[in-house]
Scaffold this active site. Structure first.
Site, mmCIF file in Angstrom:
data_model
loop_
_atom_site.group_PDB
_atom_site.id
_atom_site.type_symbol
_atom_site.label_atom_id
_atom_site.label_comp_id
_atom_site.label_asym_id
_atom_site.label_seq_id
_atom_site.Cartn_x
_atom_site.Cartn_y
_atom_site.Cartn_z
ATOM 1 N N CYS A 2 0.884 -1.165 0.000
ATOM 2 C CA CYS A 2 0.000 0.000 0.000
ATOM 3 C C CYS A 2 0.918 1.210 0.000
ATOM 4 C CB CYS A 2 -0.847 0.071 1.259
ATOM 5 S SG CYS A 2 -1.998 -1.294 1.475
ATOM 6 N N GLY A 28 -1.477 0.875 -4.571
ATOM 7 C CA GLY A 28 -2.783 0.395 -4.121
ATOM 8 C C GLY A 28 -3.887 1.157 -4.813
ATOM 9 N N ASN A 101 1.301 -0.132 5.693
ATOM 10 C CA ASN A 101 1.683 -0.944 4.536
ATOM 11 C C ASN A 101 2.358 -2.206 5.065
ATOM 12 O OD1 ASN A 101 4.344 -0.686 2.054
ATOM 13 N ND2 ASN A 101 2.573 -1.992 2.069
ATOM 14 N N GLY A 102 1.855 -3.342 4.665
ATOM 15 C CA GLY A 102 2.454 -4.598 5.095
ATOM 16 C C GLY A 102 1.411 -5.557 5.592
ATOM 17 N N TYR A 257 8.995 -5.061 -9.141
ATOM 18 C CA TYR A 257 7.699 -4.627 -9.667
ATOM 19 C C TYR A 257 7.001 -3.539 -8.866
ATOM 20 C CZ TYR A 257 2.583 -4.885 -10.251
ATOM 21 O OH TYR A 257 1.262 -4.568 -10.393
HETATM 22 O O1 LIG Z 1 1.783 -13.202 -14.000
HETATM 23 P P1 LIG Z 1 0.779 -12.173 -13.578
HETATM 24 O O2 LIG Z 1 -0.103 -12.676 -12.494
HETATM 25 O O3 LIG Z 1 0.049 -11.605 -14.736
HETATM 26 O O4 LIG Z 1 1.569 -10.990 -12.856
HETATM 27 C C1 LIG Z 1 2.706 -10.373 -13.392
HETATM 28 C C2 LIG Z 1 2.347 -9.183 -14.256
HETATM 29 O O5 LIG Z 1 1.596 -8.219 -13.480
HETATM 30 C C3 LIG Z 1 2.324 -7.008 -13.416
HETATM 31 O O6 LIG Z 1 1.860 -6.085 -14.376
HETATM 32 P P2 LIG Z 1 0.739 -4.986 -14.052
HETATM 33 O O7 LIG Z 1 -0.207 -4.919 -15.180
HETATM 34 O O8 LIG Z 1 0.155 -5.194 -12.712
HETATM 35 O O9 LIG Z 1 1.521 -3.598 -13.918
HETATM 36 P P3 LIG Z 1 2.522 -2.778 -14.837
HETATM 37 O O10 LIG Z 1 1.706 -1.999 -15.812
HETATM 38 O O11 LIG Z 1 3.238 -1.909 -13.853
HETATM 39 O O12 LIG Z 1 3.460 -3.714 -15.516
HETATM 40 C C4 LIG Z 1 3.747 -7.370 -13.713
HETATM 41 O O13 LIG Z 1 4.433 -6.264 -14.267
HETATM 42 C C5 LIG Z 1 3.592 -8.468 -14.730
HETATM 43 O O14 LIG Z 1 3.348 -7.933 -16.001
HETATM 44 N N1 LIG Z 2 -0.855 -4.109 0.916
HETATM 45 C C1 LIG Z 2 -0.825 -3.678 2.150
HETATM 46 O O1 LIG Z 2 0.161 -3.140 2.631
HETATM 47 C C2 LIG Z 2 -2.086 -3.902 2.933
HETATM 48 C C3 LIG Z 2 -2.146 -3.342 4.330
HETATM 49 C C4 LIG Z 2 -3.147 -4.104 5.185
HETATM 50 N N2 LIG Z 2 -2.663 -5.444 5.466
HETATM 51 C C5 LIG Z 2 -4.481 -4.158 4.488
HETATM 52 O O2 LIG Z 2 -4.860 -5.186 3.967
HETATM 53 O O3 LIG Z 2 -5.149 -3.149 4.427
HETATM 54 MG MG LIG Z 3 3.303 -5.744 -16.016
#
Ligand SMILES: O=P(O)(O)OC[C@H]1O[C@H](OP(=O)(O)OP(=O)(O)O)[C@H](O)[C@@H]1O
Ligand SMILES: NC(=O)CC[C@H](N)C(=O)O
Ligand SMILES: [Mg+2]
Length: 503
Positions: A2, A28, A101-102, A257
């Protein structure tokens, strides 16, 4: 993950918190919230949705005050209801709020103890509400009408004693100031910075340095693992190490990522670490596919673009933008539920046919988690006329659940779990498949800061940096938060468990 943000300023903070949250939106997309404090009154606005949709002009006008905290949420515990949007608030003692976050790994145990021993009621299924109540209980135990910075830091030590897992949080104490703290392994990121104004210095705490940059704050440094920073109402900064045993072990997936490339995390440029990931992978390709016949490198937008640049450079191949991303669709991986993620890939990415027709293409993604993206994208490349489609991942195979704030609760939902690289290749339908080695990934990040001894790489190697993760815990997590549980709405029933304890 988050996004969290907190500041004490010389002027109203509403716009700065809003702007900061829009910059942290990639952390998030489900819910957002801001809480401010003004002359004894708290103002809160939180709801499901993107930052730009949650706050109307009228909401912004009501968020008065020179001190506040904000949050954008990607749920990893509890449910996705607006009631679990953050910040959370508890009125006693002093009026406390938190943005977290976490993920706490002993949330259920603490919840029970809070109820049975500390006489505290937890009203949601969120672990963040538990974290807030642990903090509140520690402060309340002091029994003081007014607390000092030292008392506040002691309460943070109490959090470290009681809470396990990953947490980087900002908290606001009415009438006192804003606090930031990070778990003893520093799993999730948190940094702070300052800016000079005519009225004096202002401080801000945020998940990523990019939020400081865009608001004209200069990064001072990251919050150390176990450390807390406190900005009092007069704008003074106080810091203290609040844990005895600490070992910086940031989540390596932040670099792969989660974080924005223009952020510095624990003194490493995310952008440069991704360039290095590309170069390290290029070396492996040269070793293992010495006689490849790849014509062109094509990234899967957005995150893999940085790695693809240097991967292509190092291989002496052309880099081409073969997929165009619809800029109005968010990140698919952090969307809730597999159905919406699957649908979003094709809405989000569209191929430019002429970059594929008759070519042997190497598609690069930063990571493959559930395989939602890779499977569809390979099909799209073939439909666009590609001759051969090779697939590369700038991260190693994701084989184990994450328990520290990334929503990967179930091993069997991960494409690489219990599959060899060859089996993965067949499943996603690629002509060739190659993954980064974990040691190379660590090197790519560590080259930015040689003091970084350890990382949390648990989703790649199954080794959890907090030593409290048992097979039973992982089975429970899967049962509670896996895709199957979500479909029967299982996660929202947890609130009732308290009722069972009570009777
Ligand atoms: O194997 P998957 O479950 O598909 O997850 C991996 C994919 O998801 C993310 O992209 P995302 O579209 O979330 O964000 P981005 O536009 O920052 O690449 C990441 O960059 C990969 O492309
Ligand atoms: N991704 C997160 O950091 C989530 C924070 C918290 N565990 C929630 O679910 O709201
Ligand atoms: Mg992607």
């Amino acid at each position: 993950m988050c996004g969290v943000i907190g500041m004490v300023a010389r002027n109203p903070v509403n716009q700065a918190l809003y702007d900061g949250l829009t910059v942290l939106q990639h952390r998030g997309q489900d819910a957002a919230g801001i809480m401010t404090f003004d002359r004894g009154r708290l103002h809160l606005r939180k709801d499901n949705g993107l930052v730009r949709d949650v706050f109307s002009t009228q909401d912004m006008m009501q968020l008065q005050g020179n001190m506040g905290i904000g949050h954008c949420r990607y749920p990893t515990a509890g449910c996705a209801s607006a009631a679990e949007a953050q910040p959370f608030y508890v009125n006693s003692p002093y009026g406390l709020s938190i943005a977290h976050n976490g993920n706490l790994t002993n949330a259920e145990d603490i919840k029970r103890d809070l109820f049975l021993e500390d006489l505290r009621h937890i009203n949601t299924t969120s672990d963040s509400e538990i974290l807030l109540n642990v903090f509140a209980h520690k402060l309340a135990e002091l029994g003081k009408l007014r607390v000092s910075e030292s008392d506040i830091f002691d309460a943070v030590s109490g959090i470290h004693e009681r809470c396990h897992g990953g947490y980087a949080a900002v908290a606001m104490i009415n009438g006192y100031g804003v606090l930031g703290f990070r778990d003893r392994k520093g799993i999730r990121p948190l940094c702070f910075g300052s800016r000079e104004t005519d009225a004096g210095v202002e401080y801000m705490i945020a998940s990523e340095s990019v939020a400081l940059n865009v608001l004209g704050f200069r990064l001072i440094r990251d919050v150390a693992p176990g450390e807390a920073v406190f900005i009092d109402l007069e704008g003074n900064l106080h810091t203290r190490q609040c844990a005895s045993e600490t070992q910086l072990s940031p989540c390596i997936f932040e670099y792969v990522y989660l974080s924005r490339p223009d952020s510095m995390l624990d003194d490493v440029s995310v952008y440069k670490s991704r360039l290095r990931m590309g170069r390290m992978l290029a070396r492996k390709i040269k070793r293992e596919w010495a006689h490849h016949n790849i014509d062109v490198v094509i990234p899967i937008p957005d995150t893999s673009r940085t790695s693809a640049l240097d991967l292509a450079n190092d291989l002496n191949l052309r880099y081409r933008e073969g997929f165009i991303k619809n800029r109005y669709i968010g990140r698919t991986f952090i969307m809730p539920g597999q159905a919406v993620r699957e649908k979003s890939v094709r809405q989000k990415l569209n191929p430019i046919e002429l970059e594929f027709r008759g070519k042997n293409v190497l598609l690069l993604d930063d990571s493959i988690v559930r395989g939602t993206t890779s499977e569809q994208i390979i099909e799209m490349a073939r439909d666009a006329g590609a001759n051969k489609v090779f697939f590369a991942s700038a991260a190693p195979p994701v084989r184990y659940p994450n328990v520290y704030g990334i929503d990967m609760p179930a091993a069997h939902e991960l494409l690489a779990h219990d599959r060899s690289v060859e089996e993965i290749r067949q499943t996603i339908g690629a002509d060739g498949m190659i993954y980064q080695d974990l040691e190379d990934l660590k090197t790519a990040v560590r080259e930015g800061n040689r003091d970084l001894q350890a990382f949390d790489c648990s989703c790649f190697d199954g080794k959890y940096v907090t030593d409290d993760i048992s097979v039973d815990y992982l089975l429970r997590l899967e049962a509670e938060r896996g895709e199957a549980a979500r479909q029967v709405g299982h996660e929202s029933t947890a609130v009732n468990e308290l009722g069972l304890v009570r009777s």
